[in-house]
Design an enzyme around this catalytic site. Structure first.
Site, PDB file in Angstrom:
ATOM      1  N   LYS A 212       0.823  -1.210   0.000  1.00 27.31           N
ATOM      2  CA  LYS A 212       0.000   0.000   0.000  1.00 27.31           C
ATOM      3  C   LYS A 212       0.858   1.261   0.000  1.00 27.31           C
ATOM      4  CE  LYS A 212      -3.776   0.081   2.489  1.00 27.31           C
ATOM      5  NZ  LYS A 212      -4.729   0.202   3.629  1.00 27.31           N
TER       6      LYS A 212
ATOM      7  N   LYS B 147       8.908  -4.266  13.611  1.00 29.79           N
ATOM      8  CA  LYS B 147       9.385  -3.570  12.409  1.00 29.79           C
ATOM      9  C   LYS B 147      10.300  -2.412  12.788  1.00 29.79           C
ATOM     10  CE  LYS B 147       5.332  -4.343   9.427  1.00 29.79           C
ATOM     11  NZ  LYS B 147       4.265  -3.657   8.670  1.00 29.79           N
TER      12      LYS B 147
ATOM     13  N   HIS C 166      -2.379 -38.340  10.539  1.00 29.34           N
ATOM     14  CA  HIS C 166      -1.163 -39.125  10.760  1.00 29.34           C
ATOM     15  C   HIS C 166      -0.053 -38.259  11.336  1.00 29.34           C
ATOM     16  CE1 HIS C 166      -2.683 -42.722   8.641  1.00 29.34           C
ATOM     17  NE2 HIS C 166      -3.416 -41.823   7.994  1.00 29.34           N
TER      18      HIS C 166
ATOM     19  N   GLU D 151      10.262  -5.651   3.737  1.00 29.17           N
ATOM     20  CA  GLU D 151      10.431  -6.972   3.137  1.00 29.17           C
ATOM     21  C   GLU D 151      10.022  -6.956   1.666  1.00 29.17           C
ATOM     22  OE1 GLU D 151       9.142  -7.716   7.505  1.00 29.17           O
ATOM     23  OE2 GLU D 151       8.611  -6.338   5.866  1.00 29.17           O
TER      24      GLU D 151
ATOM     25  N   GLU E  23      -4.331 -11.856  14.065  1.00 27.49           N
ATOM     26  CA  GLU E  23      -3.987 -10.441  13.962  1.00 27.49           C
ATOM     27  C   GLU E  23      -5.194  -9.579  14.321  1.00 27.49           C
ATOM     28  OE1 GLU E  23      -0.835  -9.129  11.019  1.00 27.49           O
ATOM     29  OE2 GLU E  23      -2.579  -8.105  10.172  1.00 27.49           O
TER      30      GLU E  23
ATOM     31  N   GLY F 215      -5.044  -5.117   5.530  1.00 25.43           N
ATOM     32  CA  GLY F 215      -4.310  -6.090   4.727  1.00 25.43           C
ATOM     33  C   GLY F 215      -4.913  -7.478   4.750  1.00 25.43           C
ATOM     34  N   ARG F 216      -5.335  -7.940   5.922  1.00 24.61           N
ATOM     35  CA  ARG F 216      -5.862  -9.295   6.041  1.00 24.61           C
ATOM     36  C   ARG F 216      -7.291  -9.404   5.507  1.00 24.61           C
ATOM     37  NH1 ARG F 216      -5.053  -6.705  10.667  1.00 24.61           N
ATOM     38  NH2 ARG F 216      -6.690  -6.442  12.241  1.00 24.61           N
TER      39      ARG F 216
END
Length: 542
Positions: free
Chosen positions: A209, A507, A387, A215, A356, A270-271
């Site tokens: 954004k 951050k 399993h 990153e 979050e 964002g999510r």
């Protein structure tokens, strides 16, 4: 904003506490023995999703009180405020309008003088045009060759949503195109993503954004250098990079033509952004028509959540059962087990969506909570998990409620595969609920020395969510179900589900530490542990 009594002082919560004293020790075997029709009666269907919630440790009175708690906590009013565009994200003073991302073009939602639905569809039309040109070969790279590879560069919601949607809808995707996703700042992620790609046929979608996420920008700069080195021209960047961002100046400075910049808004977290321009890679993969079907599924569940009575409201029921398990049964985690390989990234996506959103320790007014909030979400596709970790779910000392997701039909029918797969869904739900007693084992002739080890107490809550077949529309409805379930839980807990300040501290500290990792200055001012780690890294990194 209406001032609510603290959670544990609300009348319905206190009544639930009394109810729990009565039924908390009751076994699911007893619930079913008392009510032969429980398995069909405690079920609900909406927008293609059938929810069997009969294997939760609740009775009719518990359910009534849970819905009363939702009302007393202001869920209907806060829901209406969200849909109206009010600034319910109080810590950031923002509206929360991901629901506008999937409203049809015929709708209008005016917020502070702006029709946000009109703006959304303006971006969607640009996305559809671009995706169609890439898919048809009309959009070509710098050398005139069509795009065959798409690499989405993002992190958090700019990665988890697109990669989950691509994997979930791979059946509907272009099989003559390659889609990769880079998020980790570890160089290995980028190097492995591009190692077999032809630069002349590769398009990078940089999703940030602010166009400043460290990153994402680190990976984007490496992608830019990789491309220029292979094509030999800086001008090639404009044909091989597009941006999902709102920062026109930084996008332009990077070398991306701002005509190929797709924006979204500060009211999209964002999510909650996979159905915004963040979904550009999804649209290129599955095509605009299927992407619009995905939006239709989201919107259908939005409308159900908005208008269905609480007693028939799938997200509300799902949320309040989760809250019951967290607050009264003391369950600290929730397992999400999709019995469809296409949904293998769904648990990771839901981890961000839920943790979050509701991993908060203060209420909307900044007061410290005195009750547990968001549980830990985790999971794997079935039958792999059976399993791996199901042993703990069946016989461990922690109760783990589980959502089991299944479909009546497979997109890839092959022999008995789907019947075997689905038999495991139903068997796991049955075993978790009812277990196996010592008496049953003895009746079956089990050796006495094995009995204690083979007893399964059961009484473990599950939801079974079933669809007919995995489609873009179903996926949209499923994700919207979880979005609104998160919202309801956050509302009852009185927390802000739409900020994420806990993400920011790391951050900020990392930005400071980077300079010291690259410096030889021996004067460090951190704690003794961090100082020692920095010095050790410096000594060994070359």
């Amino acid at each position: 904003m209406v001032t609510l009594a603290p959670l544990r002082q609300r009348r319905s919560f206190q009544q639930l506490q009394s109810t729990f004293q009565e039924i908390g020790a009751r076994h699911l075997r007893e619930f079913f023995d008392r009510d032969p029709d429980r398995g069909t009666r405690l079920s609900l269907e909406a927008e293609g999703i059938y929810l069997d919630y009969s294997k939760n440790r609740v009775d009719d009175e518990t359910l009534r009180l849970l819905l009363e708690l939702a009302r007393e906590s202001g869920v209907p009013e806060r829901r209406d405020a969200m849909f109206a565009g009010e600034r319910i994200n109080v810590s950031e003073n923002r509206a929360v309008l991901h629901v506008a991302l999937r409203m049809p073009e015929t709708r209008s939602l005016v917020v502070e003088g702006v029709d946000v639905v009109a703006e959304v569809h303006q971006v969607l039309r640009r996305m559809a045009d671009f995706a169609s040109r890439v898919r048809s070969g009309e959009w070509t790279g710098f050398t005139g060759r069509p795009i065959k590879n798409v690499v989405n560069i993002g992190i958090g919601g700019s990665d988890l949503g697109p990669v989950m949607a691509y994997e979930a809808l791979r059946y509907y995707s272009r099989r003559d195109m390659t889609f990769r996703f880079v998020s980790n700042v570890d160089a290995t992620d980028f190097v492995e993503a591009v190692h077999d790609l032809d630069a002349t046929e590769t398009l990078f979608i940089v999703s940030s954004k602010t166009f400043g996420t460290i990153e994402t920008l680190t990976n984007a700069r490496s992608a830019r250098a990789w491309l220029v080195e292979r094509l030999g021209e800086e001008a090639a960047v404009a044909r091989h990079f597009v941006a999902v961002s709102t920062n026109e100046a930084l996008v332009s400075a990077f070398g991306i033509d701002t005509a190929n910049m797709f924006g979204f808004w500060d009211w999209v977290g964002g999510r909650y952004s996979m159905d915004s321009a963040i979904g550009l890679s999804t649209m290129v993969a599955i095509g605009p028509e299927h992407f619009y079907e995905l939006l239709e599924g989201f919107h259908a569940m939005d409308e159900h959540f908005r208008f269905a009575p609480l007693e028939e409201n799938l997200p509300v029921i799902h949320a309040m059962l989760a809250l019951w398990n967290r607050e009264f049964l003391g369950c600290e985690t929730v397992g999400v087990m999709p019995y469809d390989q296409y949904l293998k990234r769904l648990p990771a996506y839901l981890q961000q969506l839920t943790m979050e959103s509701n991993g908060k320790h203060v209420t909307l007014d900044g007061s410290r909570v005195d009750y547990p909030t968001g549980p830990i979400y985790w999971g794997e596709p079935g039958t792999n998990g059976q399993h791996s970790f199901y042993q703990l779910i069946h016989q461990g000392t922690s109760i783990v409620p589980v959502d089991l997701i299944d479909f009546a039909r497979s997109l890839n029918p092959l022999g008995q595969h789907h019947d075997i797969l689905t038999s495991n869904v139903f068997a796991q739900a049955q075993a978790l609920a009812f277990g196996r007693t010592a008496e049953e084992l003895r009746d079956q002739g089990a050796p006495e020395h094995e009995i204690a080890h083979r007893v399964m107490e059961g009484n473990r809550p599950t939801n079974v969510l079933m669809g007919d077949v995995l489609t873009p529309r179903f996926l949209g409805s499923l994700i919207a179900l979880y979005e609104h379930s998160v919202f309801v839980q956050g509302t009852v807990w009185g927390i802000d589900s739409y900020d994420q300040w806990g993400v920011e501290l790391g951050k900020v500290l990392a930005t400071t530490i980077i300079g010291d990792l690259e410096s030889s200055d021996s004067d460090l001012h951190y704690d003794s542990s961090t100082n020692a780690l920095i010095r050790r890294y410096r000594d060994r990194k070359n």
